[in-house]
Design an enzyme around this catalytic site. Structure first.
Site, mmCIF file in Angstrom:
data_model
loop_
_atom_site.group_PDB
_atom_site.id
_atom_site.type_symbol
_atom_site.label_atom_id
_atom_site.label_comp_id
_atom_site.label_asym_id
_atom_site.label_seq_id
_atom_site.Cartn_x
_atom_site.Cartn_y
_atom_site.Cartn_z
ATOM 1 N N ALA A 106 3.479 6.321 4.724
ATOM 2 C CA ALA A 106 3.354 5.633 6.000
ATOM 3 C C ALA A 106 1.892 5.222 6.147
ATOM 4 O O ALA A 106 1.000 5.826 5.532
ATOM 5 C CB ALA A 106 3.768 6.565 7.128
ATOM 6 N N GLU A 161 10.091 9.229 0.494
ATOM 7 C CA GLU A 161 11.237 9.279 1.416
ATOM 8 C C GLU A 161 12.056 7.987 1.360
ATOM 9 O O GLU A 161 13.283 8.005 1.426
ATOM 10 C CB GLU A 161 10.727 9.570 2.838
ATOM 11 C CG GLU A 161 10.142 10.983 2.933
ATOM 12 C CD GLU A 161 9.324 11.225 4.198
ATOM 13 O OE1 GLU A 161 8.361 10.462 4.450
ATOM 14 O OE2 GLU A 161 9.628 12.174 4.935
ATOM 15 N N GLY A 184 6.050 8.787 2.966
ATOM 16 C CA GLY A 184 7.109 7.847 3.334
ATOM 17 C C GLY A 184 7.627 7.051 2.144
ATOM 18 O O GLY A 184 8.761 6.558 2.167
ATOM 19 N N GLU A 207 2.136 15.156 3.374
ATOM 20 C CA GLU A 207 1.957 15.156 4.832
ATOM 21 C C GLU A 207 1.247 16.368 5.410
ATOM 22 O O GLU A 207 0.422 16.244 6.305
ATOM 23 C CB GLU A 207 3.316 14.991 5.535
ATOM 24 C CG GLU A 207 3.912 13.591 5.441
ATOM 25 C CD GLU A 207 4.813 13.404 4.234
ATOM 26 O OE1 GLU A 207 4.723 14.199 3.277
ATOM 27 O OE2 GLU A 207 5.604 12.445 4.242
HETATM 28 C C1 HXC Z 1 -2.919 3.395 4.678
HETATM 29 C C2 HXC Z 1 -3.494 3.454 2.468
HETATM 30 C C3 HXC Z 1 -2.506 4.443 2.211
HETATM 31 C C4 HXC Z 1 -1.702 4.878 3.308
HETATM 32 C C5 HXC Z 1 -3.510 4.016 0.367
HETATM 33 N N1 HXC Z 1 -4.088 3.231 1.292
HETATM 34 N N2 HXC Z 1 -2.562 4.757 0.897
HETATM 35 N N3 HXC Z 1 -3.686 2.944 3.697
HETATM 36 N N4 HXC Z 1 -1.944 4.325 4.513
HETATM 37 N N5 HXC Z 1 -0.721 5.750 3.156
HETATM 38 C C6 HXC Z 1 -5.195 2.275 1.122
HETATM 39 C C7 HXC Z 1 -6.519 2.976 0.953
HETATM 40 O O1 HXC Z 1 -7.065 3.334 2.210
HETATM 41 C C8 HXC Z 1 -7.314 1.895 0.266
HETATM 42 O O2 HXC Z 1 -7.746 0.937 1.223
HETATM 43 C C9 HXC Z 1 -6.302 1.217 -0.637
HETATM 44 O O3 HXC Z 1 -5.017 1.563 -0.086
HETATM 45 C C10 HXC Z 1 -6.347 1.718 -2.064
HETATM 46 O O4 HXC Z 1 -6.254 3.129 -2.052
HETATM 47 P P1 HXC Z 1 -7.322 4.097 -2.750
HETATM 48 O O5 HXC Z 1 -7.257 5.390 -2.051
HETATM 49 O O6 HXC Z 1 -8.673 3.445 -2.847
HETATM 50 O O7 HXC Z 1 -6.708 4.186 -4.208
HETATM 51 P P2 HXC Z 1 -6.778 5.426 -5.233
HETATM 52 O O8 HXC Z 1 -8.151 6.035 -5.211
HETATM 53 O O9 HXC Z 1 -6.236 4.925 -6.518
HETATM 54 O O10 HXC Z 1 -5.770 6.514 -4.633
HETATM 55 C C11 HXC Z 1 -4.394 6.224 -4.537
HETATM 56 C C12 HXC Z 1 -3.716 7.270 -3.646
HETATM 57 C C13 HXC Z 1 -4.479 7.397 -2.324
HETATM 58 C C14 HXC Z 1 -3.698 8.636 -4.372
HETATM 59 C C15 HXC Z 1 -2.262 6.829 -3.435
HETATM 60 O O11 HXC Z 1 -4.602 6.089 -1.768
HETATM 61 C C16 HXC Z 1 -3.797 8.249 -1.295
HETATM 62 O O12 HXC Z 1 -3.849 9.495 -1.368
HETATM 63 N N6 HXC Z 1 -3.181 7.625 -0.310
HETATM 64 C C17 HXC Z 1 -2.552 8.314 0.803
HETATM 65 C C18 HXC Z 1 -1.263 8.946 0.375
HETATM 66 C C19 HXC Z 1 -0.625 9.719 1.509
HETATM 67 O O13 HXC Z 1 -1.209 10.678 2.047
HETATM 68 N N7 HXC Z 1 0.583 9.313 1.875
HETATM 69 C C20 HXC Z 1 1.353 9.977 2.911
HETATM 70 C C21 HXC Z 1 1.034 9.317 4.220
HETATM 71 S S1 HXC Z 1 1.808 10.162 5.542
HETATM 72 P P3 HXC Z 1 -9.227 0.329 1.221
HETATM 73 O O14 HXC Z 1 -9.250 -0.526 2.451
HETATM 74 O O15 HXC Z 1 -10.181 1.468 1.238
HETATM 75 O O16 HXC Z 1 -9.274 -0.462 -0.060
HETATM 76 C C22 HXC Z 1 3.390 9.713 5.471
HETATM 77 C C23 HXC Z 1 4.207 10.317 6.573
HETATM 78 C C24 HXC Z 1 5.593 9.778 6.704
HETATM 79 O O17 HXC Z 1 3.832 9.004 4.649
HETATM 80 C C25 HXC Z 1 6.187 10.216 8.019
HETATM 81 C C26 HXC Z 1 5.440 9.697 9.202
HETATM 82 C C27 HXC Z 1 6.173 9.876 10.531
#
Ligand code: HXC
Length: 258
Positions: free
Chosen positions: A64, A112, A109, A132
Protein backbone atom coordinates in the site's frame (compact mmCIF):
# COMPACT_ATOMS: atom_id res chain seq x y z
CA UNK A 1 -7.73 4.76 -16.02
CA UNK A 2 -4.78 6.57 -14.51
CA UNK A 3 -2.97 3.74 -12.74
CA UNK A 4 -3.93 0.61 -14.66
CA UNK A 5 -3.32 -0.65 -18.18
CA UNK A 6 -5.26 -3.42 -19.90
CA UNK A 7 -4.57 -5.23 -23.14
CA UNK A 8 -6.90 -7.93 -24.42
CA UNK A 9 -5.77 -10.48 -26.96
CA UNK A 10 -7.22 -13.91 -27.76
CA UNK A 11 -9.58 -13.79 -24.77
CA UNK A 12 -6.73 -13.11 -22.34
CA UNK A 13 -6.49 -9.73 -20.61
CA UNK A 14 -3.16 -8.53 -19.25
CA UNK A 15 -3.81 -5.96 -16.52
CA UNK A 16 -0.78 -3.99 -15.36
CA UNK A 17 -0.55 -1.89 -12.20
CA UNK A 18 1.29 1.09 -13.61
CA UNK A 19 2.87 3.29 -10.92
CA UNK A 20 6.53 2.49 -11.57
CA UNK A 21 7.90 5.53 -9.68
CA UNK A 22 6.63 4.06 -6.42
CA UNK A 23 7.23 0.42 -7.42
CA UNK A 24 3.49 0.14 -8.20
CA UNK A 25 2.42 0.92 -4.63
CA UNK A 26 -1.37 0.88 -4.20
CA UNK A 27 -2.97 4.20 -3.30
CA UNK A 28 -6.73 4.61 -2.79
CA UNK A 29 -7.22 5.76 -6.35
CA UNK A 30 -5.58 2.59 -7.70
CA UNK A 31 -7.66 0.39 -5.39
CA UNK A 32 -10.85 2.08 -6.65
CA UNK A 33 -9.67 1.60 -10.24
CA UNK A 34 -9.00 -2.11 -9.64
CA UNK A 35 -12.55 -2.48 -8.32
CA UNK A 36 -13.95 -0.58 -11.30
CA UNK A 37 -11.91 -2.51 -13.87
CA UNK A 38 -12.75 -5.95 -12.48
CA UNK A 39 -16.43 -4.93 -12.30
CA UNK A 40 -16.16 -4.33 -16.06
CA UNK A 41 -14.14 -7.51 -16.66
CA UNK A 42 -16.68 -9.74 -14.91
CA UNK A 43 -19.29 -8.70 -17.51
CA UNK A 44 -17.03 -9.20 -20.54
CA UNK A 45 -17.59 -12.38 -22.51
CA UNK A 46 -14.48 -11.72 -24.61
CA UNK A 47 -12.19 -12.12 -21.59
CA UNK A 48 -11.80 -15.62 -20.14
CA UNK A 49 -8.47 -15.35 -18.31
CA UNK A 50 -6.85 -12.32 -16.68
CA UNK A 51 -3.12 -12.00 -16.03
CA UNK A 52 -2.36 -9.38 -13.37
CA UNK A 53 1.14 -7.93 -13.15
CA UNK A 54 3.14 -4.83 -12.23
CA UNK A 55 4.97 -2.51 -14.59
CA UNK A 56 8.74 -2.82 -14.92
CA UNK A 57 11.00 -5.68 -13.96
CA UNK A 58 11.59 -4.83 -10.33
CA UNK A 59 8.24 -4.89 -8.64
CA UNK A 60 4.82 -6.50 -8.82
CA UNK A 61 3.42 -4.22 -6.11
CA UNK A 62 5.57 -2.93 -3.21
CA UNK A 63 2.58 -2.55 -0.90
CA UNK A 64 0.00 0.00 0.00
CA UNK A 65 1.19 3.55 -0.63
CA UNK A 66 3.03 4.56 2.54
CA UNK A 67 3.08 8.25 1.54
CA UNK A 68 -0.73 8.23 1.55
CA UNK A 69 -1.01 6.28 4.80
CA UNK A 70 1.56 8.24 6.84
CA UNK A 71 -0.87 10.99 7.89
CA UNK A 72 -4.09 8.98 7.63
CA UNK A 73 -6.44 8.79 10.62
CA UNK A 74 -7.86 5.57 12.02
CA UNK A 75 -11.09 6.23 10.12
CA UNK A 76 -9.17 6.79 6.86
CA UNK A 77 -7.13 3.61 7.46
CA UNK A 78 -10.34 1.63 7.82
CA UNK A 79 -11.76 3.16 4.64
CA UNK A 80 -8.59 2.16 2.77
CA UNK A 81 -8.84 -1.36 4.17
CA UNK A 82 -12.46 -1.58 3.01
CA UNK A 83 -11.54 -0.30 -0.47
CA UNK A 84 -9.01 -3.13 -0.77
CA UNK A 85 -11.49 -5.61 0.70
CA UNK A 86 -13.96 -4.74 -2.06
CA UNK A 87 -11.41 -4.65 -4.87
CA UNK A 88 -9.61 -7.87 -3.88
CA UNK A 89 -12.88 -9.75 -3.23
CA UNK A 90 -13.97 -8.69 -6.70
CA UNK A 91 -10.76 -10.20 -8.16
CA UNK A 92 -11.26 -13.36 -6.13
CA UNK A 93 -14.84 -13.83 -7.31
CA UNK A 94 -14.93 -12.79 -10.98
CA UNK A 95 -16.04 -15.70 -13.20
CA UNK A 96 -12.76 -15.55 -15.10
CA UNK A 97 -9.50 -17.12 -13.87
CA UNK A 98 -7.05 -14.53 -12.55
CA UNK A 99 -3.33 -15.37 -12.65
CA UNK A 100 -0.84 -13.15 -10.79
CA UNK A 101 2.39 -12.78 -12.75
CA UNK A 102 4.63 -11.77 -9.85
CA UNK A 103 7.49 -9.91 -11.51
CA UNK A 104 9.41 -8.66 -8.47
CA UNK A 105 8.50 -7.32 -5.03
CA UNK A 106 5.13 -8.51 -3.72
CA UNK A 107 5.19 -6.89 -0.31
CA UNK A 108 2.38 -6.01 2.08
CA UNK A 109 -0.63 -5.07 -0.02
CA UNK A 110 1.25 -6.50 -3.05
CA UNK A 111 1.49 -9.95 -1.50
CA UNK A 112 -2.15 -9.57 -0.46
CA UNK A 113 -3.14 -8.62 -4.02
CA UNK A 114 -1.33 -11.68 -5.40
CA UNK A 115 -3.11 -13.87 -2.86
CA UNK A 116 -6.52 -12.67 -4.03
CA UNK A 117 -5.70 -14.12 -7.47
CA UNK A 118 -6.47 -17.77 -8.28
CA UNK A 119 -2.89 -18.69 -9.17
CA UNK A 120 0.53 -17.09 -8.58
CA UNK A 121 3.40 -17.54 -11.05
CA UNK A 122 6.61 -16.00 -9.72
CA UNK A 123 9.63 -14.71 -11.61
CA UNK A 124 12.98 -15.84 -10.15
CA UNK A 125 13.55 -12.32 -8.77
CA UNK A 126 10.18 -12.17 -6.98
CA UNK A 127 10.21 -11.43 -3.27
CA UNK A 128 7.20 -11.95 -1.03
CA UNK A 129 6.64 -10.53 2.43
CA UNK A 130 4.31 -8.85 4.89
CA UNK A 131 6.36 -5.96 6.35
CA UNK A 132 3.42 -4.20 8.04
CA UNK A 133 4.23 -4.77 11.71
CA UNK A 134 7.54 -3.00 11.09
CA UNK A 135 5.47 0.06 10.15
CA UNK A 136 3.32 -0.21 13.27
CA UNK A 137 0.30 -1.60 11.45
CA UNK A 138 -0.89 -5.08 10.57
CA UNK A 139 -1.65 -6.55 7.16
CA UNK A 140 -4.90 -4.80 6.28
CA UNK A 141 -5.64 -5.97 2.75
CA UNK A 142 -6.40 -9.60 3.63
CA UNK A 143 -2.96 -10.85 4.70
CA UNK A 144 -3.99 -12.13 8.12
CA UNK A 145 -6.78 -14.12 6.45
CA UNK A 146 -5.57 -15.28 3.04
CA UNK A 147 -1.94 -16.05 3.99
CA UNK A 148 -2.79 -18.62 6.71
CA UNK A 149 -5.37 -20.16 4.40
CA UNK A 150 -2.67 -20.61 1.73
CA UNK A 151 0.39 -21.62 3.76
CA UNK A 152 -0.98 -22.59 7.19
CA UNK A 153 -1.22 -20.62 10.42
CA UNK A 154 2.31 -21.29 11.69
CA UNK A 155 4.11 -20.14 8.54
CA UNK A 156 1.77 -17.15 8.15
CA UNK A 157 2.43 -16.04 11.71
CA UNK A 158 6.18 -16.38 11.25
CA UNK A 159 6.11 -14.31 8.05
CA UNK A 160 3.84 -11.63 9.53
CA UNK A 161 5.52 -11.40 12.96
CA UNK A 162 9.15 -11.40 11.68
CA UNK A 163 8.44 -9.47 8.42
CA UNK A 164 10.99 -11.78 6.75
CA UNK A 165 11.03 -11.42 2.98
CA UNK A 166 11.13 -14.75 1.14
CA UNK A 167 12.34 -15.43 -2.37
CA UNK A 168 10.40 -17.10 -5.17
CA UNK A 169 11.74 -20.61 -4.46
CA UNK A 170 10.78 -20.41 -0.79
CA UNK A 171 7.35 -19.06 -1.79
CA UNK A 172 7.03 -22.08 -4.08
CA UNK A 173 8.17 -24.46 -1.33
CA UNK A 174 5.50 -23.25 1.10
CA UNK A 175 2.73 -23.15 -1.51
CA UNK A 176 2.49 -19.40 -1.91
CA UNK A 177 3.71 -19.53 -5.53
CA UNK A 178 2.45 -22.14 -7.99
CA UNK A 179 5.64 -22.09 -10.03
CA UNK A 180 8.87 -20.16 -10.51
CA UNK A 181 10.15 -19.15 -13.94
CA UNK A 182 12.77 -16.88 -15.46
CA UNK A 183 11.69 -13.23 -15.51
CA UNK A 184 11.78 -13.15 -19.32
CA UNK A 185 9.50 -16.20 -19.49
CA UNK A 186 6.98 -14.96 -16.94
CA UNK A 187 4.25 -13.59 -19.20
CA UNK A 188 4.62 -16.38 -21.76
CA UNK A 189 4.31 -19.00 -19.01
CA UNK A 190 1.12 -17.34 -17.76
CA UNK A 191 -0.20 -17.14 -21.33
CA UNK A 192 0.57 -20.85 -21.89
CA UNK A 193 -1.31 -21.68 -18.71
CA UNK A 194 -4.19 -19.48 -19.91
CA UNK A 195 -4.20 -21.24 -23.31
CA UNK A 196 -4.71 -24.61 -21.61
CA UNK A 197 -7.68 -23.19 -19.74
CA UNK A 198 -9.14 -21.58 -22.88
CA UNK A 199 -9.34 -24.99 -24.53
CA UNK A 200 -11.51 -26.27 -21.66
CA UNK A 201 -15.06 -25.40 -20.65
CA UNK A 202 -14.99 -21.84 -19.29
CA UNK A 203 -18.32 -22.13 -17.53
CA UNK A 204 -17.17 -25.41 -15.98
CA UNK A 205 -14.00 -23.66 -14.75
CA UNK A 206 -16.13 -20.84 -13.31
CA UNK A 207 -18.29 -23.37 -11.47
CA UNK A 208 -15.19 -25.20 -10.16
CA UNK A 209 -13.73 -21.86 -8.99
CA UNK A 210 -16.96 -21.10 -7.13
CA UNK A 211 -17.08 -24.58 -5.59
CA UNK A 212 -13.50 -24.17 -4.33
CA UNK A 213 -13.87 -20.57 -3.12
CA UNK A 214 -17.20 -21.03 -1.36
CA UNK A 215 -16.81 -24.68 -0.41
CA UNK A 216 -13.48 -24.31 1.38
CA UNK A 217 -14.95 -21.56 3.57
CA UNK A 218 -17.70 -23.77 4.91
CA UNK A 219 -18.01 -27.20 6.52
CA UNK A 220 -17.31 -30.29 4.41
CA UNK A 221 -20.93 -31.43 4.14
CA UNK A 222 -22.10 -27.99 2.91
CA UNK A 223 -19.16 -27.81 0.49
CA UNK A 224 -19.98 -31.23 -0.92
CA UNK A 225 -23.64 -30.28 -1.24
CA UNK A 226 -22.67 -27.12 -3.10
CA UNK A 227 -20.41 -29.15 -5.37
CA UNK A 228 -23.23 -31.59 -6.17
CA UNK A 229 -25.54 -28.67 -7.03
CA UNK A 230 -22.97 -27.01 -9.29
CA UNK A 231 -22.17 -30.39 -10.85
CA UNK A 232 -25.87 -30.72 -11.68
CA UNK A 233 -25.89 -27.22 -13.15
CA UNK A 234 -23.00 -28.15 -15.47
CA UNK A 235 -25.20 -30.89 -16.94
CA UNK A 236 -27.46 -28.18 -18.39
CA UNK A 237 -24.72 -26.77 -20.64
CA UNK A 238 -23.90 -27.29 -24.28
CA UNK A 239 -20.28 -27.83 -23.24
CA UNK A 240 -21.23 -30.92 -21.23
CA UNK A 241 -23.03 -32.41 -24.24
CA UNK A 242 -20.22 -31.50 -26.63
CA UNK A 243 -17.39 -32.55 -24.26
CA UNK A 244 -18.80 -35.99 -23.60
CA UNK A 245 -20.00 -36.59 -27.17
CA UNK A 246 -16.57 -35.60 -28.51
CA UNK A 247 -14.92 -38.08 -26.14
CA UNK A 248 -17.18 -40.90 -27.30
CA UNK A 249 -16.66 -39.94 -30.95
CA UNK A 250 -12.89 -39.84 -30.34
CA UNK A 251 -12.50 -36.25 -31.52
CA UNK A 252 -11.35 -32.99 -29.93
CA UNK A 253 -14.13 -31.18 -28.08
CA UNK A 254 -15.12 -27.68 -29.16
CA UNK A 255 -16.10 -26.07 -25.86
CA UNK A 256 -17.60 -22.61 -26.11
CA UNK A 257 -19.92 -21.92 -23.18
CA UNK A 258 -19.16 -18.92 -21.00
C1 HXC B 1 5.09 4.31 -1.29
C2 HXC B 1 6.97 3.31 -2.12
C3 HXC B 1 6.59 2.06 -1.57
C4 HXC B 1 5.35 2.00 -0.86
C5 HXC B 1 8.46 1.80 -2.57
N1 HXC B 1 8.15 3.09 -2.72
N2 HXC B 1 7.55 1.16 -1.88
N3 HXC B 1 6.22 4.42 -1.97
N4 HXC B 1 4.64 3.14 -0.75
N5 HXC B 1 4.88 0.87 -0.36
C6 HXC B 1 8.91 4.15 -3.41
C7 HXC B 1 10.11 4.58 -2.61
O1 HXC B 1 9.74 5.53 -1.62
C8 HXC B 1 10.96 5.18 -3.70
O2 HXC B 1 10.48 6.48 -4.02
C9 HXC B 1 10.69 4.29 -4.90
O3 HXC B 1 9.45 3.63 -4.61
C10 HXC B 1 11.75 3.23 -5.10
O4 HXC B 1 11.92 2.52 -3.88
P1 HXC B 1 13.32 2.35 -3.14
O5 HXC B 1 13.04 2.13 -1.71
O6 HXC B 1 14.27 3.47 -3.48
O7 HXC B 1 13.85 1.03 -3.84
P2 HXC B 1 14.78 -0.12 -3.21
O8 HXC B 1 15.88 0.50 -2.40
O9 HXC B 1 15.14 -1.02 -4.33
O10 HXC B 1 13.84 -0.91 -2.20
C11 HXC B 1 12.71 -1.62 -2.68
C12 HXC B 1 11.81 -2.00 -1.50
C13 HXC B 1 11.52 -0.76 -0.65
C14 HXC B 1 12.51 -3.08 -0.65
C15 HXC B 1 10.53 -2.61 -2.08
O11 HXC B 1 11.02 0.26 -1.51
C16 HXC B 1 10.49 -0.98 0.42
O12 HXC B 1 10.79 -1.56 1.48
N6 HXC B 1 9.28 -0.49 0.20
C17 HXC B 1 8.21 -0.55 1.17
C18 HXC B 1 7.65 -1.93 1.27
C19 HXC B 1 6.57 -2.02 2.33
O13 HXC B 1 6.81 -1.76 3.52
N7 HXC B 1 5.38 -2.39 1.90
C20 HXC B 1 4.24 -2.57 2.79
C21 HXC B 1 3.50 -1.27 2.87
S1 HXC B 1 2.21 -1.36 4.04
P3 HXC B 1 11.47 7.73 -4.25
O14 HXC B 1 10.53 8.88 -4.44
O15 HXC B 1 12.35 7.83 -3.06
O16 HXC B 1 12.21 7.35 -5.51
C22 HXC B 1 1.02 -2.23 3.31
C23 HXC B 1 -0.20 -2.37 4.16
C24 HXC B 1 -1.40 -2.94 3.48
O17 HXC B 1 1.11 -2.68 2.23
C25 HXC B 1 -2.62 -2.73 4.33
C26 HXC B 1 -2.94 -1.29 4.56
C27 HXC B 1 -4.32 -1.05 5.17
Amino acid sequence: MKNLLMEVENEVAVVTINRPKSLNALNSETLAEINELFTEIEKRKDIRVVILTGSGEKSFVAGADISEMVNASSQEGRIMGMLAYEAFSKIENVPQVVIAAVNGFALGGGCELAMSCDIRVAAENAKFGQPEVGLGILPGFGGTQRLPRLVGKGRAKELIFTTDMIDANEAYRIGLANKVVKQEELLDTCKEMAAKMLSKGSFAITLAKQAINVGTETDLASGLQLEANLFGLAFSTGDKKEGMTAFLEKRKADLTDF
